[in-house]
Design a protein around this motif. Structure first.
Motif, mmCIF file in Angstrom:
data_model
loop_
_atom_site.group_PDB
_atom_site.id
_atom_site.type_symbol
_atom_site.label_atom_id
_atom_site.label_comp_id
_atom_site.label_asym_id
_atom_site.label_seq_id
_atom_site.Cartn_x
_atom_site.Cartn_y
_atom_site.Cartn_z
ATOM 1 N N GLN A 89 6.152 -1.514 24.606
ATOM 2 C CA GLN A 89 6.154 -1.597 26.060
ATOM 3 C C GLN A 89 6.938 -2.831 26.507
ATOM 4 N N ASP A 90 6.764 -3.935 25.793
ATOM 5 C CA ASP A 90 7.454 -5.177 26.108
ATOM 6 C C ASP A 90 8.266 -5.587 24.893
ATOM 7 N N GLY A 91 9.558 -5.374 24.941
ATOM 8 C CA GLY A 91 10.418 -5.720 23.813
ATOM 9 C C GLY A 91 11.503 -4.689 23.630
ATOM 10 N N ASP A 92 12.265 -4.867 22.569
ATOM 11 C CA ASP A 92 13.384 -3.981 22.275
ATOM 12 C C ASP A 92 12.942 -2.835 21.381
ATOM 13 N N GLU A 93 13.495 -1.653 21.643
ATOM 14 C CA GLU A 93 13.261 -0.526 20.740
ATOM 15 C C GLU A 93 13.903 -0.844 19.404
ATOM 16 N N GLY A 94 13.344 -0.259 18.342
ATOM 17 C CA GLY A 94 13.892 -0.527 17.027
ATOM 18 C C GLY A 94 13.327 0.405 15.985
ATOM 19 N N TYR A 95 13.349 -0.058 14.759
ATOM 20 C CA TYR A 95 12.868 0.734 13.638
ATOM 21 C C TYR A 95 12.089 -0.168 12.690
ATOM 22 N N ALA A 96 11.395 0.457 11.769
ATOM 23 C CA ALA A 96 10.737 -0.265 10.678
ATOM 24 C C ALA A 96 10.661 0.649 9.466
ATOM 25 N N LEU A 97 10.808 0.066 8.311
ATOM 26 C CA LEU A 97 10.585 0.758 7.044
ATOM 27 C C LEU A 97 9.356 0.113 6.420
ATOM 28 N N ALA A 98 8.208 0.781 6.561
ATOM 29 C CA ALA A 98 6.929 0.229 6.112
ATOM 30 C C ALA A 98 6.552 0.788 4.752
ATOM 31 N N VAL A 99 5.959 -0.058 3.917
ATOM 32 C CA VAL A 99 5.456 0.360 2.609
ATOM 33 C C VAL A 99 3.947 0.151 2.568
ATOM 34 N N GLY A 100 3.277 0.966 1.773
ATOM 35 C CA GLY A 100 1.831 0.843 1.681
ATOM 36 C C GLY A 100 1.225 1.988 0.907
ATOM 37 N N GLY A 101 -0.009 2.319 1.268
ATOM 38 C CA GLY A 101 -0.705 3.399 0.583
ATOM 39 C C GLY A 101 -2.128 3.537 1.075
ATOM 40 N N GLY A 102 -2.868 4.367 0.372
ATOM 41 C CA GLY A 102 -4.234 4.620 0.791
ATOM 42 C C GLY A 102 -5.091 5.157 -0.342
ATOM 43 N N LEU A 103 -6.392 5.270 -0.047
ATOM 44 C CA LEU A 103 -7.373 5.800 -0.988
ATOM 45 C C LEU A 103 -8.283 6.771 -0.260
ATOM 46 N N SER A 104 -8.710 7.818 -0.962
ATOM 47 C CA SER A 104 -9.679 8.770 -0.424
ATOM 48 C C SER A 104 -10.715 9.039 -1.513
ATOM 49 N N LEU A 105 -11.998 8.871 -1.136
ATOM 50 C CA LEU A 105 -13.091 9.044 -2.088
ATOM 51 C C LEU A 105 -14.053 10.101 -1.569
ATOM 52 N N PRO A 106 -14.112 11.280 -2.216
ATOM 53 C CA PRO A 106 -15.085 12.295 -1.800
ATOM 54 C C PRO A 106 -16.509 11.795 -2.030
ATOM 55 N N MET A 107 -17.367 12.089 -1.075
ATOM 56 C CA MET A 107 -18.787 11.716 -1.158
ATOM 57 C C MET A 107 -19.599 13.002 -1.069
ATOM 58 N N GLY A 108 -19.564 13.796 -2.118
ATOM 59 C CA GLY A 108 -20.222 15.090 -2.099
ATOM 60 C C GLY A 108 -19.298 16.154 -1.530
ATOM 61 N N ARG A 109 -19.898 17.262 -1.122
ATOM 62 C CA ARG A 109 -19.120 18.419 -0.663
ATOM 63 C C ARG A 109 -18.559 18.247 0.746
ATOM 64 N N TYR A 110 -19.267 17.541 1.620
ATOM 65 C CA TYR A 110 -18.908 17.523 3.033
ATOM 66 C C TYR A 110 -18.298 16.220 3.536
ATOM 67 N N PHE A 111 -18.442 15.132 2.813
ATOM 68 C CA PHE A 111 -17.988 13.840 3.320
ATOM 69 C C PHE A 111 -16.957 13.202 2.404
ATOM 70 N N ALA A 112 -16.120 12.339 3.000
ATOM 71 C CA ALA A 112 -15.172 11.533 2.234
ATOM 72 C C ALA A 112 -14.937 10.221 2.972
ATOM 73 N N LEU A 113 -14.820 9.146 2.219
ATOM 74 C CA LEU A 113 -14.408 7.850 2.759
ATOM 75 C C LEU A 113 -12.916 7.720 2.524
ATOM 76 N N TYR A 114 -12.194 7.132 3.490
ATOM 77 C CA TYR A 114 -10.757 6.983 3.331
ATOM 78 C C TYR A 114 -10.285 5.692 3.978
ATOM 79 N N GLY A 115 -9.134 5.225 3.543
ATOM 80 C CA GLY A 115 -8.510 4.050 4.120
ATOM 81 C C GLY A 115 -7.053 3.995 3.719
ATOM 82 N N GLU A 116 -6.233 3.371 4.571
ATOM 83 C CA GLU A 116 -4.820 3.206 4.253
ATOM 84 C C GLU A 116 -4.260 2.027 5.030
ATOM 85 N N GLY A 117 -3.137 1.507 4.558
ATOM 86 C CA GLY A 117 -2.460 0.421 5.240
ATOM 87 C C GLY A 117 -0.971 0.452 4.946
ATOM 88 N N TYR A 118 -0.164 0.068 5.940
ATOM 89 C CA TYR A 118 1.292 -0.005 5.800
ATOM 90 C C TYR A 118 1.792 -1.256 6.498
#
Length: 180
Positions: A89-118
């Motif tokens: 909103q305030d600044g110049d338009e641009g680009y970024a090349l972000a690196v990162g990853g994530g994890l997903s852990l099933p917690m039984g049949r219906y639930f999963a914990l997840y997280g990621e960062g870039y």
């Protein structure tokens, strides 16, 4: 020979991406919305994604990502990167090349914990000093076709050349996804 190898690699990449499951998702938080499409996010191998996020006060981000899903026992680990269009909103338009990853852990049949960062430092971005995003939460698989997420998301573009920082998201969100 070099052209043949490139064509073969591109064909394998496209065929792997088309054989994967597709997920269409949406998330909403305070002053923030996001839409996305994931291809192969829940299976081992290549994964791709498209996303768009909008903040009423801080601008827009659109991106395309490529990653590699690696199963580590019950955990699915992802490493990869994203090419992002940044429209603060305030600044110049641009680009970024972000690196990162994530994890997903099933917690039984219906639930999963997840997280990621870039993250994209100044050397991999223009218009901003750096770009950072992180999210994590709990996913409820209601039925195989539908899941509901509750989590916390942070997305920010650090201002450059005297422009203020633009924080698109910094708080809880509620989301849903359809899986095909």
């Amino acid at each position: 020979m070099k052209t043949t190898s490139l064509v073969l690699a591109a064909t394998l990449l496209c065929s792997a991406a088309t054989a994967q499951a597709i997920s269409i998702s949406g998330q909403a938080g305070q002053h923030y919305t996001s839409l996305g499409a994931d291809f192969g996010a829940d299976t081992a191998g290549l994964t791709t994604n498209l996303n768009w996020a909008h903040s009423d006060n801080d601008g827009d981000i659109a991106g395309i990502g490529l990653g590699l899903n690696v199963p580590l026992g019950p955990v699915m680990a992802t490493v990869g990167g994203k090419a992002l269009y940044l429209g603060p909103q305030d600044g110049d338009e641009g680009y970024a090349l972000a690196v990162g990853g994530g994890l997903s852990l099933p917690m039984g049949r219906y639930f999963a914990l997840y997280g990621e960062g870039y993250y994209a430092p100044d050397s991999l971005s223009s218009g901003v000093n750096d770009y950072a995003e992180a999210n994590g939460g709990l996913r409820l698989n209601v039925i195989p076709l539908l899941s509901v997420d509750i989590g916390y998301r942070y997305m920010a573009m650090a201002g450059k050349d005297g422009h203020r920082d633009n924080v698109l998201a910094d708080g809880p969100y509620l989301g849903a996804a359809l899986h095909f």
